[in-house]
Enzyme design. Sequence first.
Site, PDB file in Angstrom:
ATOM      1  N   ARG A  30       0.856  -1.193   0.000  1.00  0.00           N
ATOM      2  CA  ARG A  30       0.000   0.000   0.000  1.00  0.00           C
ATOM      3  C   ARG A  30       0.886   1.234   0.000  1.00  0.00           C
ATOM      4  O   ARG A  30       1.849   1.316   0.772  1.00  0.00           O
ATOM      5  CB  ARG A  30      -0.892   0.024   1.247  1.00  0.00           C
ATOM      6  CG  ARG A  30      -1.963  -1.023   1.193  1.00  0.00           C
ATOM      7  CD  ARG A  30      -2.972  -0.877   2.319  1.00  0.00           C
ATOM      8  NE  ARG A  30      -3.832  -2.043   2.352  1.00  0.00           N
ATOM      9  CZ  ARG A  30      -4.866  -2.250   1.547  1.00  0.00           C
ATOM     10  NH1 ARG A  30      -5.207  -1.334   0.664  1.00  0.00           N
ATOM     11  NH2 ARG A  30      -5.577  -3.360   1.624  1.00  0.00           N
ATOM     12  N   ASP A  31       0.533   2.208  -0.871  1.00  0.00           N
ATOM     13  CA  ASP A  31       1.297   3.453  -0.874  1.00  0.00           C
ATOM     14  C   ASP A  31       1.068   4.173   0.456  1.00  0.00           C
ATOM     15  O   ASP A  31      -0.057   4.262   0.957  1.00  0.00           O
ATOM     16  CB  ASP A  31       0.879   4.345  -2.049  1.00  0.00           C
ATOM     17  CG  ASP A  31       1.894   5.430  -2.321  1.00  0.00           C
ATOM     18  OD1 ASP A  31       2.565   5.373  -3.366  1.00  0.00           O
ATOM     19  OD2 ASP A  31       2.045   6.346  -1.466  1.00  0.00           O
ATOM     20  N   ILE A  32       2.124   4.719   1.001  1.00  0.00           N
ATOM     21  CA  ILE A  32       2.051   5.375   2.311  1.00  0.00           C
ATOM     22  C   ILE A  32       1.279   6.701   2.238  1.00  0.00           C
ATOM     23  O   ILE A  32       0.797   7.187   3.269  1.00  0.00           O
ATOM     24  CB  ILE A  32       3.484   5.585   2.865  1.00  0.00           C
ATOM     25  CG1 ILE A  32       3.497   5.724   4.370  1.00  0.00           C
ATOM     26  CG2 ILE A  32       4.169   6.763   2.191  1.00  0.00           C
ATOM     27  CD1 ILE A  32       4.891   5.639   4.973  1.00  0.00           C
ATOM     28  N   ASN A  87       5.473   6.806 -13.070  1.00  0.00           N
ATOM     29  CA  ASN A  87       6.193   8.076 -13.152  1.00  0.00           C
ATOM     30  C   ASN A  87       7.601   7.770 -13.659  1.00  0.00           C
ATOM     31  O   ASN A  87       8.275   6.866 -13.158  1.00  0.00           O
ATOM     32  CB  ASN A  87       6.251   8.742 -11.771  1.00  0.00           C
ATOM     33  CG  ASN A  87       4.885   9.193 -11.299  1.00  0.00           C
ATOM     34  OD1 ASN A  87       4.035   9.578 -12.106  1.00  0.00           O
ATOM     35  ND2 ASN A  87       4.658   9.152  -9.995  1.00  0.00           N
ATOM     36  N   VAL A  96      11.419   7.407  -6.429  1.00  0.00           N
ATOM     37  CA  VAL A  96      12.106   6.156  -6.124  1.00  0.00           C
ATOM     38  C   VAL A  96      12.519   5.524  -7.451  1.00  0.00           C
ATOM     39  O   VAL A  96      11.660   5.189  -8.275  1.00  0.00           O
ATOM     40  CB  VAL A  96      11.207   5.199  -5.317  1.00  0.00           C
ATOM     41  CG1 VAL A  96      11.961   3.911  -5.015  1.00  0.00           C
ATOM     42  CG2 VAL A  96      10.724   5.854  -4.026  1.00  0.00           C
ATOM     43  N   HIS A 100       8.370   0.918 -10.415  1.00  0.00           N
ATOM     44  CA  HIS A 100       7.158   0.512  -9.701  1.00  0.00           C
ATOM     45  C   HIS A 100       5.954   1.088 -10.421  1.00  0.00           C
ATOM     46  O   HIS A 100       6.033   2.170 -10.999  1.00  0.00           O
ATOM     47  CB  HIS A 100       7.179   1.011  -8.249  1.00  0.00           C
ATOM     48  CG  HIS A 100       7.415   2.486  -8.133  1.00  0.00           C
ATOM     49  ND1 HIS A 100       8.681   3.029  -8.259  1.00  0.00           N
ATOM     50  CD2 HIS A 100       6.576   3.514  -7.947  1.00  0.00           C
ATOM     51  CE1 HIS A 100       8.599   4.347  -8.148  1.00  0.00           C
ATOM     52  NE2 HIS A 100       7.328   4.672  -7.971  1.00  0.00           N
TER      53      HIS A 100
HETATM   54  P1  AMP Z   1       7.184   7.780  -7.310  1.00  0.00           P
HETATM   55  O1  AMP Z   1       6.994   9.201  -6.842  1.00  0.00           O
HETATM   56  O2  AMP Z   1       6.433   7.431  -8.568  1.00  0.00           O
HETATM   57  O3  AMP Z   1       8.637   7.405  -7.357  1.00  0.00           O
HETATM   58  O4  AMP Z   1       6.486   6.881  -6.206  1.00  0.00           O
HETATM   59  C1  AMP Z   1       7.053   6.581  -4.981  1.00  0.00           C
HETATM   60  C2  AMP Z   1       5.916   6.276  -4.056  1.00  0.00           C
HETATM   61  O5  AMP Z   1       6.415   5.572  -2.947  1.00  0.00           O
HETATM   62  C3  AMP Z   1       5.188   7.512  -3.518  1.00  0.00           C
HETATM   63  O6  AMP Z   1       3.833   7.490  -3.935  1.00  0.00           O
HETATM   64  C4  AMP Z   1       5.341   7.370  -2.007  1.00  0.00           C
HETATM   65  O7  AMP Z   1       4.181   7.776  -1.320  1.00  0.00           O
HETATM   66  C5  AMP Z   1       5.609   5.890  -1.838  1.00  0.00           C
HETATM   67  N1  AMP Z   1       6.350   5.548  -0.644  1.00  0.00           N
HETATM   68  C6  AMP Z   1       7.474   6.104  -0.179  1.00  0.00           C
HETATM   69  N2  AMP Z   1       7.872   5.501   0.965  1.00  0.00           N
HETATM   70  C7  AMP Z   1       6.967   4.516   1.198  1.00  0.00           C
HETATM   71  C8  AMP Z   1       6.808   3.537   2.230  1.00  0.00           C
HETATM   72  N3  AMP Z   1       7.677   3.428   3.258  1.00  0.00           N
HETATM   73  N4  AMP Z   1       5.740   2.695   2.162  1.00  0.00           N
HETATM   74  C9  AMP Z   1       4.862   2.788   1.144  1.00  0.00           C
HETATM   75  N5  AMP Z   1       4.953   3.675   0.141  1.00  0.00           N
HETATM   76  C10 AMP Z   1       5.986   4.537   0.179  1.00  0.00           C
END
Ligand code: AMP
Length: 115
Positions: A30-32, A87, A96, A100
């Site tokens: 799940r996205d945080i 993205n 990141v 993903h």
């Molecule tokens: P992006 O911006 O496309 O690289 O997506 C990275 C995603 O990772 C973002 O939507 C963040 O909210 C998510 N994210 C970052 N840290 C965590 C975490 N510890 N657990 C779950 N999702 C995370």
Amino acid sequence: MSEPSIFSRILAGEIPSEIVAETENVFAIRDIAPQAPLHLLVIPKTEDYRNVVELAAGDPALLTEMVGLANTLAAEHADGDFRLIFNTGAGAGQTVFHVHAHVLAGGLAEGSLGG
Ligand code: AMP
């Protein structure tokens, strides 16, 4: 060697997160910071690919597996319809650099991209 990505650290259990699905090659969390009623991240276990362009060129079968898991999860956790977002590049919001897919579902029809 660079540091493991945050997603690799989650997979290793070093950072707490609910892993909602896991196969041999792919997992989902799940996205945080959810941007929709359902917001999952589908992630390959390998961090060899920084983005979807590298992944598509290097391992199209793994990309196909990610899409399949996204479809399964959207059916299990929502009504089956979903938006799949990769993205690609910092200018597009990627933070990141371990490829993903964002799986967004639930109440999206009125969204900015939904018409
Ligand atoms: P992006 O911006 O496309 O690289 O997506 C990275 C995603 O990772 C973002 O939507 C963040 O909210 C998510 N994210 C970052 N840290 C965590 C975490 N510890 N657990 C779950 N999702 C995370």
